[in-house]
Design an enzyme around this catalytic site. Structure first.
Site, mmCIF file in Angstrom:
data_model
loop_
_atom_site.group_PDB
_atom_site.id
_atom_site.type_symbol
_atom_site.label_atom_id
_atom_site.label_comp_id
_atom_site.label_asym_id
_atom_site.label_seq_id
_atom_site.Cartn_x
_atom_site.Cartn_y
_atom_site.Cartn_z
ATOM 1 N N GLU A 130 0.788 -1.246 0.000
ATOM 2 C CA GLU A 130 0.000 0.000 0.000
ATOM 3 C C GLU A 130 0.817 1.291 0.000
ATOM 4 O OE1 GLU A 130 -2.586 -0.504 3.392
ATOM 5 O OE2 GLU A 130 -3.648 -2.167 2.469
ATOM 6 N N GLU A 237 -6.233 -10.629 -0.977
ATOM 7 C CA GLU A 237 -7.030 -10.385 0.241
ATOM 8 C C GLU A 237 -8.515 -10.287 -0.086
ATOM 9 O OE1 GLU A 237 -5.561 -7.030 2.494
ATOM 10 O OE2 GLU A 237 -3.469 -7.496 2.088
HETATM 11 C C1 HAH Z 1 -5.484 -4.429 4.104
HETATM 12 N N1 HAH Z 1 -5.572 -3.040 4.021
HETATM 13 C C2 HAH Z 1 -4.121 -4.863 4.644
HETATM 14 O O1 HAH Z 1 -3.234 -5.178 3.584
HETATM 15 C C3 HAH Z 1 -4.211 -6.065 5.564
HETATM 16 O O2 HAH Z 1 -2.954 -6.302 6.117
HETATM 17 C C4 HAH Z 1 -5.219 -5.836 6.658
HETATM 18 O O3 HAH Z 1 -5.281 -6.974 7.507
HETATM 19 C C5 HAH Z 1 -6.532 -5.532 6.069
HETATM 20 C C6 HAH Z 1 -6.620 -4.920 4.883
HETATM 21 C C7 HAH Z 1 -6.724 -2.554 3.338
HETATM 22 C C8 HAH Z 1 -7.251 -1.258 3.806
HETATM 23 C C9 HAH Z 1 -7.018 -0.732 5.080
HETATM 24 O O4 HAH Z 1 -6.271 -1.384 5.967
HETATM 25 C C10 HAH Z 1 -7.568 0.504 5.468
HETATM 26 C C11 HAH Z 1 -8.333 1.189 4.601
HETATM 27 C C12 HAH Z 1 -8.559 0.667 3.350
HETATM 28 C C13 HAH Z 1 -8.036 -0.544 2.974
#
Ligand code: HAH
Length: 326
Positions: A130, A237
């Protein structure tokens, strides 16, 4: 009844995100349907290195062993991220930002320790998670990594990971990967890495989707565009939320027939697209196992449950399961 991993055995790996609890409680379901696992949280920097130089591999070792004992793959998630970093990582004893050299050293030490421990055993690593900005024209999101090291922090992360395990498959992973604006930025970022000779082998599409968004057209455009980079793609994911982004209702206590039907239709089309690009797409991981537990319960809306998977709260097939395996 077929199982997910059997049904897709000639297409791609089928993975699930696990926690230390679900690894234990849901092991039968895991073994039945999945041939890959990812730690939802247990392999993130804050959990693996809570204090400088003090590593905690207890749970990740268990996950690695579970995967190997059961002939499953383990995806490593994640080495470098702006979130869920231990507090000490970016600051010195006085609470000031560390220098660029010091942060690069901490990054290298972390990557060395973690990647070396599982050398030759991890299916793929999410090296950087990200880094791309969602909105506007800015390429990279602001973070301590950018502030202290600069934009080349991404190059270094991949180089360090490659040095630690030259055979490991290294991925860049992000969400909103199918939204055209962000898709173009992710493409550009990865293209830049390739042009500079940075060792990267794949793009991870998180696929946190919902009943209404993204459109099939945008998803296909993303699969097409990333596949043109000549790298592997993993869906890393996946979940399909029952709620549109911005829907803040908390009065839905169980999924309606309509929701389940729409979700099934969406899942079917998604997997049709995955199969269309299967030459490039080698793994599809759900961000959970069944509707019994999902990070989307209480997030982003407190007091709201969600049912984003193809197995229900009891681990039984939902309409979406039937549609993708028919
Ligand atoms: C993901 N982010 C992460 O890669 C993962 O490690 C986590 O467990 C969940 C989702 C997506 C995300 C976020 O954390 C916050 C806002 C939008 C998207």
């Amino acid at each position: 009844m077929t199982t997910l991993k059997d049904h897709f055995k000639d297409n791609f790996l089928i993975g699930a995100a696990v926690s230390k609890y679900t690894l234990d409680q849901d092991q039968d379901l895991l073994k039945k349907h999945f041939n890959s696992i990812t730690a939802e949280n247990e392999m993130k920097p804050e959990q693996l290195q809570p204090k400088p130089g003090e590593f905690n591999f207890e749970i990740s070792d268990k996950m690695m062993k579970f995967a190997e004992d059961n002939g499953m793959e383990l995806r490593g998630h994640t080495l470098v991220w702006h979130n869920q970093m231990p507090e000490w990582f970016f600051t010195d004893e006085d609470g000031n930002d560390v220098s660029r050299d010091e942060l690069l050293k901490r990054m290298k030490d972390h990557i060395d320790a973690v990647v070396t421990r599982y050398k030759g055993r991890i299916h793929a690593w999410d090296v950087v998670n990200e880094a791309v900005e969602d909105r506007g024209d800015e390429m990279l999101r602001s973070s301590k990594w950018i502030d202290i090291i600069g934009e080349d922090f991404i190059d270094y992360a991949f180089k360090y990971a490659h040095e630690a395990d030259p055979d490991a498959l290294l991925f860049y992973n992000d969400y909103n990967e199918s939204h055209p604006n962000k898709r173009k930025k992710i493409y550009k970022l990865v293209k830049g890495l390739l042009d500079r000779g940075v060792p990267i082998h794949g793009v991870g599409l998180q696929a946190h989707w919902n009943l209404y968004d993204p459109s099939y057209e945008n998803i296909e455009e993303a699969l097409k565009s990333y596949s043109e980079l000549g790298l592997q793609m993993h869906v890393t994911e996946m979940d399909v939320s029952m709620f549109e982004f911005g829907d803040e209702r908390t009065d839905v206590k169980e999924p309606t027939k309509e929701m389940l039907h729409l979700q099934a239709e969406r899942y079917e089309r998604f997997f049709d697209l995955f199969r269309k690009y299967q030459e490039h797409l080698t793994s599809v991981t759900f961000w959970g196992i069944s509707d019994a537990y999902t990070w989307l319960n209480d997030f982003p809306v407190r007091g709201r449950k969600n049912w984003p998977f193809v197995l229900d709260e009891k681990g039984e097939p939902k309409p979406a399961f039937d549609r993708i395996t028919k």
